[in-house]
Design a protein around this motif. Structure first.
Motif, PDB file in Angstrom:
ATOM      1  N   ALA A   1      38.792  47.350 -18.189  1.00 12.31           N
ATOM      2  CA  ALA A   1      38.125  48.171 -19.200  1.00 12.31           C
ATOM      3  C   ALA A   1      37.534  49.428 -18.574  1.00 12.31           C
ATOM      4  O   ALA A   1      37.652  50.530 -19.137  1.00 12.31           O
ATOM      5  CB  ALA A   1      37.037  47.356 -19.905  1.00 12.31           C
ATOM      6  N   ARG A   2      36.910  49.304 -17.403  1.00 14.96           N
ATOM      7  CA  ARG A   2      36.342  50.477 -16.722  1.00 14.96           C
ATOM      8  C   ARG A   2      37.442  51.447 -16.297  1.00 14.96           C
ATOM      9  O   ARG A   2      37.295  52.666 -16.426  1.00 14.96           O
ATOM     10  CB  ARG A   2      35.504  50.041 -15.519  1.00 14.96           C
ATOM     11  CG  ARG A   2      34.174  49.401 -15.914  1.00 14.96           C
ATOM     12  CD  ARG A   2      33.228  49.286 -14.732  1.00 14.96           C
ATOM     13  NE  ARG A   2      33.759  48.552 -13.609  1.00 14.96           N
ATOM     14  CZ  ARG A   2      33.619  47.251 -13.404  1.00 14.96           C
ATOM     15  NH1 ARG A   2      32.923  46.526 -14.258  1.00 14.96           N
ATOM     16  NH2 ARG A   2      34.140  46.677 -12.342  1.00 14.96           N
ATOM     17  N   ALA A   3      38.557  50.923 -15.789  1.00 16.70           N
ATOM     18  CA  ALA A   3      39.676  51.786 -15.390  1.00 16.70           C
ATOM     19  C   ALA A   3      40.247  52.507 -16.607  1.00 16.70           C
ATOM     20  O   ALA A   3      40.537  53.709 -16.553  1.00 16.70           O
ATOM     21  CB  ALA A   3      40.763  50.962 -14.702  1.00 16.70           C
ATOM     22  N   PHE A   4      40.403  51.785 -17.710  1.00 17.08           N
ATOM     23  CA  PHE A   4      40.925  52.389 -18.941  1.00 17.08           C
ATOM     24  C   PHE A   4      39.985  53.481 -19.440  1.00 17.08           C
ATOM     25  O   PHE A   4      40.428  54.572 -19.805  1.00 17.08           O
ATOM     26  CB  PHE A   4      41.099  51.305 -20.008  1.00 17.08           C
ATOM     27  CG  PHE A   4      41.650  51.813 -21.295  1.00 17.08           C
ATOM     28  CD1 PHE A   4      43.008  52.072 -21.430  1.00 17.08           C
ATOM     29  CD2 PHE A   4      40.824  52.040 -22.383  1.00 17.08           C
ATOM     30  CE1 PHE A   4      43.525  52.546 -22.622  1.00 17.08           C
ATOM     31  CE2 PHE A   4      41.332  52.519 -23.572  1.00 17.08           C
ATOM     32  CZ  PHE A   4      42.683  52.761 -23.698  1.00 17.08           C
ATOM     33  N   LEU A   5      38.703  53.216 -19.423  1.00 12.21           N
ATOM     34  CA  LEU A   5      37.717  54.198 -19.885  1.00 12.21           C
ATOM     35  C   LEU A   5      37.692  55.420 -18.966  1.00 12.21           C
ATOM     36  O   LEU A   5      37.712  56.563 -19.445  1.00 12.21           O
ATOM     37  CB  LEU A   5      36.321  53.555 -19.947  1.00 12.21           C
ATOM     38  CG  LEU A   5      35.190  54.444 -20.427  1.00 12.21           C
ATOM     39  CD1 LEU A   5      35.404  54.845 -21.879  1.00 12.21           C
ATOM     40  CD2 LEU A   5      33.859  53.731 -20.272  1.00 12.21           C
ATOM     41  N   THR A   6      37.690  55.199 -17.671  1.00  8.76           N
ATOM     42  CA  THR A   6      37.648  56.311 -16.719  1.00  8.76           C
ATOM     43  C   THR A   6      38.905  57.168 -16.822  1.00  8.76           C
ATOM     44  O   THR A   6      38.827  58.401 -16.927  1.00  8.76           O
ATOM     45  CB  THR A   6      37.487  55.786 -15.277  1.00  8.76           C
ATOM     46  OG1 THR A   6      36.328  54.962 -15.215  1.00  8.76           O
ATOM     47  CG2 THR A   6      37.362  56.919 -14.289  1.00  8.76           C
ATOM     48  N   GLY A   7      40.057  56.534 -16.773  1.00  4.18           N
ATOM     49  CA  GLY A   7      41.315  57.275 -16.912  1.00  4.18           C
ATOM     50  C   GLY A   7      41.408  57.981 -18.247  1.00  4.18           C
ATOM     51  O   GLY A   7      41.877  59.120 -18.341  1.00  4.18           O
ATOM     52  N   GLY A   8      40.941  57.320 -19.296  1.00  2.00           N
ATOM     53  CA  GLY A   8      40.950  57.930 -20.630  1.00  2.00           C
ATOM     54  C   GLY A   8      40.066  59.161 -20.707  1.00  2.00           C
ATOM     55  O   GLY A   8      40.435  60.176 -21.301  1.00  2.00           O
ATOM     56  N   LEU A   9      38.884  59.089 -20.084  1.00  2.00           N
ATOM     57  CA  LEU A   9      37.987  60.255 -20.083  1.00  2.00           C
ATOM     58  C   LEU A   9      38.579  61.421 -19.299  1.00  2.00           C
ATOM     59  O   LEU A   9      38.444  62.585 -19.703  1.00  2.00           O
ATOM     60  CB  LEU A   9      36.618  59.870 -19.524  1.00  2.00           C
ATOM     61  CG  LEU A   9      35.762  58.984 -20.434  1.00  2.00           C
ATOM     62  CD1 LEU A   9      34.503  58.524 -19.706  1.00  2.00           C
ATOM     63  CD2 LEU A   9      35.413  59.708 -21.716  1.00  2.00           C
ATOM     64  N   ILE A  10      39.251  61.125 -18.195  1.00  2.00           N
ATOM     65  CA  ILE A  10      39.917  62.186 -17.429  1.00  2.00           C
ATOM     66  C   ILE A  10      41.023  62.815 -18.275  1.00  2.00           C
ATOM     67  O   ILE A  10      41.171  64.044 -18.314  1.00  2.00           O
ATOM     68  CB  ILE A  10      40.465  61.641 -16.092  1.00  2.00           C
ATOM     69  CG1 ILE A  10      39.307  61.273 -15.168  1.00  2.00           C
ATOM     70  CG2 ILE A  10      41.390  62.657 -15.422  1.00  2.00           C
ATOM     71  CD1 ILE A  10      39.716  60.509 -13.916  1.00  2.00           C
ATOM     72  N   CYS A  11      41.774  61.988 -18.988  1.00  2.00           N
ATOM     73  CA  CYS A  11      42.841  62.506 -19.851  1.00  2.00           C
ATOM     74  C   CYS A  11      42.281  63.318 -21.013  1.00  2.00           C
ATOM     75  O   CYS A  11      42.848  64.345 -21.392  1.00  2.00           O
ATOM     76  CB  CYS A  11      43.702  61.359 -20.370  1.00  2.00           C
ATOM     77  SG  CYS A  11      44.699  60.603 -19.082  1.00  2.00           S
ATOM     78  N   VAL A  12      41.164  62.876 -21.585  1.00  2.00           N
ATOM     79  CA  VAL A  12      40.530  63.636 -22.666  1.00  2.00           C
ATOM     80  C   VAL A  12      40.063  64.991 -22.141  1.00  2.00           C
ATOM     81  O   VAL A  12      40.243  66.024 -22.803  1.00  2.00           O
ATOM     82  CB  VAL A  12      39.355  62.834 -23.283  1.00  2.00           C
ATOM     83  CG1 VAL A  12      38.482  63.712 -24.164  1.00  2.00           C
ATOM     84  CG2 VAL A  12      39.894  61.658 -24.088  1.00  2.00           C
ATOM     85  N   LEU A  13      39.474  65.000 -20.947  1.00  2.00           N
ATOM     86  CA  LEU A  13      39.063  66.260 -20.331  1.00  2.00           C
ATOM     87  C   LEU A  13      40.271  67.164 -20.119  1.00  2.00           C
ATOM     88  O   LEU A  13      40.242  68.358 -20.442  1.00  2.00           O
ATOM     89  CB  LEU A  13      38.351  66.000 -18.999  1.00  2.00           C
ATOM     90  CG  LEU A  13      37.945  67.238 -18.198  1.00  2.00           C
ATOM     91  CD1 LEU A  13      36.937  68.083 -18.972  1.00  2.00           C
ATOM     92  CD2 LEU A  13      37.376  66.820 -16.848  1.00  2.00           C
ATOM     93  N   GLY A  14      41.352  66.609 -19.604  1.00  2.00           N
ATOM     94  CA  GLY A  14      42.580  67.374 -19.394  1.00  2.00           C
ATOM     95  C   GLY A  14      43.137  67.920 -20.691  1.00  2.00           C
ATOM     96  O   GLY A  14      43.562  69.080 -20.764  1.00  2.00           O
TER      97      GLY A  14
END
Length: 151
Positions: free
Chosen positions: A27-40
């Motif tokens: 869940a933490r990996a999904f959230l972190t990667g998702g936030l990076i993708c949203v920023l991108g």
């Protein structure tokens, strides 16, 4: 007596060994990667709205994410993000930038050549080396085929 020491040791190891929850890590990996993708995606949308074509906007997005990652690595913030977010922070382009910047920062005290120059690509070096070599080789093949009129 030995059994008692062994039991004490096993209890100590159990006490100091961190426990991990796979669902929580995922869940933490999904959230972190998702936030990076949203920023991108936000950077990409902003660049596109500024009048850039899709290819240029993509380049601006990649460069901005790399810059942010290197700055956060230099400020010793990105390691905390990767510790919490795991693969979600290591897999995107930001993780690659971190893997290049971290050794450079760590070994800068050893000098420009033997510190930064030798250690900067410790992790990312093989990827860069074979990527550049393959690009060069394919470019050479393309140039030869084009010169011979085959393309």
């Amino acid at each position: 007596m030995d059994e008692m020491k062994q039991k004490e040791y096993q209890d100590y190891v159990k006490q100091v060994t961190p426990t991990h929850s796979l669902p929580a890590q995922m869940a933490r990996a999904f959230l972190t990667g998702g936030l990076i993708c949203v920023l991108g995606q936000g950077i990409l949308n902003y660049a596109a709205s500024a009048g850039m074509d899709q290819k240029t906007a993509g380049s601006v997005c990649s460069l901005t994410l790399v810059l942010i990652s290197v700055i956060l690595t230099g400020l010793n913030i990105y390691p905390s993000i990767t510790k919490w977010g795991g693969a979600g922070a290591l897999v995107p382009i930001t993780g690659f930038a971190n893997s290049v910047a971290a050794p450079a920062i760590e070994f800068k005290k050893e000098g420009q050549v033997f510190g930064i120059g030798c250690k900067i690509f410790t992790i990312a070096g093989p990827v860069i080396l074979y990527g550049i070599f393959t690009s060069w080789l394919l470019g050479l093949i393309y140039w030869l085929l084009k010169s011979l009129g085959m393309l």
